[in-house]
Write a protein that holds these residues in place. Structure first.
Motif, PDB file in Angstrom:
ATOM      1  N   SER A   3       0.807  -0.977   0.069  1.00 26.59           N
ATOM      2  CA  SER A   3       0.123   0.004   0.021  1.00 26.59           C
ATOM      3  C   SER A   3       0.782   1.238  -0.008  1.00 26.59           C
ATOM      4  CB  SER A   3      -1.007   0.074   1.417  1.00 26.59           C
ATOM      5  OG  SER A   3      -0.306  -0.101   2.353  1.00 26.59           O
ATOM      6  N   CYS A   4       0.278   2.185  -0.525  1.00 30.39           N
ATOM      7  CA  CYS A   4       1.104   3.716  -0.691  1.00 30.39           C
ATOM      8  C   CYS A   4       0.072   4.709  -0.019  1.00 30.39           C
ATOM      9  CB  CYS A   4       1.467   3.751  -2.123  1.00 30.39           C
ATOM     10  SG  CYS A   4       2.581   5.358  -2.390  1.00 30.39           S
ATOM     11  N   LEU A   5       0.651   5.505   0.811  1.00 31.53           N
ATOM     12  CA  LEU A   5      -0.174   6.649   1.092  1.00 31.53           C
ATOM     13  C   LEU A   5       0.464   7.855   0.331  1.00 31.53           C
ATOM     14  CD1 LEU A   5      -1.872   7.863   3.446  1.00 31.53           C
ATOM     15  CD2 LEU A   5       0.233   8.401   4.866  1.00 31.53           C
ATOM     16  N   VAL A  18      -1.254   8.577  -9.012  1.00 27.47           N
ATOM     17  CA  VAL A  18      -2.211   7.611  -8.561  1.00 27.47           C
ATOM     18  C   VAL A  18      -2.750   6.364  -9.399  1.00 27.47           C
ATOM     19  CG1 VAL A  18      -4.377   7.097  -7.390  1.00 27.47           C
ATOM     20  CG2 VAL A  18      -2.998   8.826  -6.748  1.00 27.47           C
ATOM     21  N   PRO A  19      -3.154   6.762 -10.804  1.00 28.87           N
ATOM     22  CA  PRO A  19      -3.474   5.594 -11.817  1.00 28.87           C
ATOM     23  C   PRO A  19      -2.150   4.832 -12.018  1.00 28.87           C
ATOM     24  CG  PRO A  19      -4.476   7.928 -12.592  1.00 28.87           C
ATOM     25  CD  PRO A  19      -3.433   8.025 -11.262  1.00 28.87           C
ATOM     26  N   ARG A  20      -0.800   5.339 -12.075  1.00 26.79           N
ATOM     27  CA  ARG A  20       0.010   4.328 -12.264  1.00 26.79           C
ATOM     28  C   ARG A  20       0.519   3.630 -11.206  1.00 26.79           C
ATOM     29  NH1 ARG A  20      -0.242   8.515 -15.472  1.00 26.79           N
ATOM     30  NH2 ARG A  20       0.794   8.695 -17.331  1.00 26.79           N
ATOM     31  N   ILE A  21       0.275   4.084 -10.069  1.00 25.44           N
ATOM     32  CA  ILE A  21       0.468   3.226  -8.780  1.00 25.44           C
ATOM     33  C   ILE A  21      -0.536   2.169  -8.617  1.00 25.44           C
ATOM     34  CG2 ILE A  21       0.449   3.020  -6.264  1.00 25.44           C
ATOM     35  CD1 ILE A  21       1.446   6.212  -6.497  1.00 25.44           C
ATOM     36  N   LEU A  22      -1.706   2.515  -9.099  1.00 20.39           N
ATOM     37  CA  LEU A  22      -2.780   1.458  -9.094  1.00 20.39           C
ATOM     38  C   LEU A  22      -2.625   0.504 -10.150  1.00 20.39           C
ATOM     39  CD1 LEU A  22      -5.856   3.627  -8.509  1.00 20.39           C
ATOM     40  CD2 LEU A  22      -5.025   1.912  -7.157  1.00 20.39           C
ATOM     41  N   ARG A  36     -13.952  12.974  -0.937  1.00 22.12           N
ATOM     42  CA  ARG A  36     -13.876  12.307  -2.359  1.00 22.12           C
ATOM     43  C   ARG A  36     -14.394  10.935  -2.200  1.00 22.12           C
ATOM     44  NH1 ARG A  36     -11.192  15.850  -5.681  1.00 22.12           N
ATOM     45  NH2 ARG A  36     -10.099  17.247  -4.864  1.00 22.12           N
ATOM     46  N   THR A  37     -14.746  10.422  -3.307  1.00 19.07           N
ATOM     47  CA  THR A  37     -15.109   8.800  -3.345  1.00 19.07           C
ATOM     48  C   THR A  37     -14.428   8.042  -4.523  1.00 19.07           C
ATOM     49  OG1 THR A  37     -16.890   9.323  -4.682  1.00 19.07           O
ATOM     50  CG2 THR A  37     -17.375   9.302  -2.300  1.00 19.07           C
ATOM     51  N   SER A  38     -14.292   7.130  -4.497  1.00 17.73           N
ATOM     52  CA  SER A  38     -13.755   6.164  -5.904  1.00 17.73           C
ATOM     53  C   SER A  38     -14.524   4.998  -6.089  1.00 17.73           C
ATOM     54  CB  SER A  38     -12.296   5.936  -5.183  1.00 17.73           C
ATOM     55  OG  SER A  38     -11.759   4.852  -6.286  1.00 17.73           O
ATOM     56  N   THR A  39     -14.464   4.607  -7.125  1.00 18.42           N
ATOM     57  CA  THR A  39     -14.922   2.972  -7.400  1.00 18.42           C
ATOM     58  C   THR A  39     -13.975   2.112  -7.581  1.00 18.42           C
ATOM     59  OG1 THR A  39     -15.053   3.853  -9.853  1.00 18.42           O
ATOM     60  CG2 THR A  39     -17.174   4.341  -8.701  1.00 18.42           C
ATOM     61  N   HIS A  40     -12.729   2.579  -7.699  1.00 16.69           N
ATOM     62  CA  HIS A  40     -11.628   1.601  -7.650  1.00 16.69           C
ATOM     63  C   HIS A  40     -11.417   0.895  -6.454  1.00 16.69           C
ATOM     64  CE1 HIS A  40      -7.851  -0.098  -8.685  1.00 16.69           C
ATOM     65  NE2 HIS A  40      -7.849   0.234 -10.019  1.00 16.69           N
ATOM     66  N   ARG A  41     -11.287  -0.448  -6.609  1.00 15.87           N
ATOM     67  CA  ARG A  41     -11.484  -1.129  -5.261  1.00 15.87           C
ATOM     68  C   ARG A  41     -10.132  -0.922  -4.350  1.00 15.87           C
ATOM     69  NH1 ARG A  41      -8.387  -5.848  -6.101  1.00 15.87           N
ATOM     70  NH2 ARG A  41      -7.928  -6.336  -8.206  1.00 15.87           N
ATOM     71  N   ARG A  42      -9.123  -0.631  -5.022  1.00  9.76           N
ATOM     72  CA  ARG A  42      -7.798  -0.457  -4.281  1.00  9.76           C
ATOM     73  C   ARG A  42      -7.351   1.255  -3.905  1.00  9.76           C
ATOM     74  NH1 ARG A  42      -4.011  -1.888  -7.927  1.00  9.76           N
ATOM     75  NH2 ARG A  42      -5.385  -2.708  -9.357  1.00  9.76           N
ATOM     76  N   LEU A  43      -8.142   1.922  -4.382  1.00 10.88           N
ATOM     77  CA  LEU A  43      -8.000   3.359  -4.088  1.00 10.88           C
ATOM     78  C   LEU A  43      -9.034   3.953  -2.876  1.00 10.88           C
ATOM     79  CD1 LEU A  43      -7.249   6.153  -4.453  1.00 10.88           C
ATOM     80  CD2 LEU A  43      -8.596   6.373  -6.303  1.00 10.88           C
ATOM     81  N   ARG A  44      -8.444   4.120  -1.885  1.00 10.46           N
ATOM     82  CA  ARG A  44      -9.202   4.630  -0.562  1.00 10.46           C
ATOM     83  C   ARG A  44      -8.854   6.380  -0.246  1.00 10.46           C
ATOM     84  NH1 ARG A  44      -9.284   3.504   5.252  1.00 10.46           N
ATOM     85  NH2 ARG A  44      -7.204   2.559   5.044  1.00 10.46           N
TER      86      ARG A  44
END
Length: 84
Positions: A3-5, A18-22, A36-44
């Motif tokens: 995980s990356c903060l 962020v998209p590159r880390i994902l 903010r909200t996200s629909t990506h399962r690995r982005l919180r």
């Protein structure tokens, strides 16, 4: 999965980083002053602000694409100790 903060995730650099880390298969804990909200399962998204209002989070790595002076204050206060 590591995980990356990420501080500054919604800024000029962070929104491209962020998209590159994902894409590399990592989980991202993104800190923003605005909700903010996200629909990506690995982005919180976490709501917070450097240096004093950062929610507790555990991550293998930390990236600061935001204000470096505030990040330095947060880091100097020992907040990142034991983050992994």
């Amino acid at each position: 999965m590591a995980s990356c903060l990420v501080f500054g995730a919604s800024g000029a650099i962070g929104r491209f980083l962020v998209p590159r880390i994902l894409a590399a298969g990592h989980e991202v804990l993104a800190v923003s002053r605005s909700p903010r909200t996200s629909t990506h399962r690995r982005l919180r998204w976490l709501r917070g602000d450097l240096p004093d209002c950062v929610p507790a989070a555990s991550a293998a790595s930390i990236v600061s694409a935001g204000p470096l002076d505030r990040f330095a204050q947060w880091l100097a206060a020992g907040h990142a100790i034991g983050s992994s």
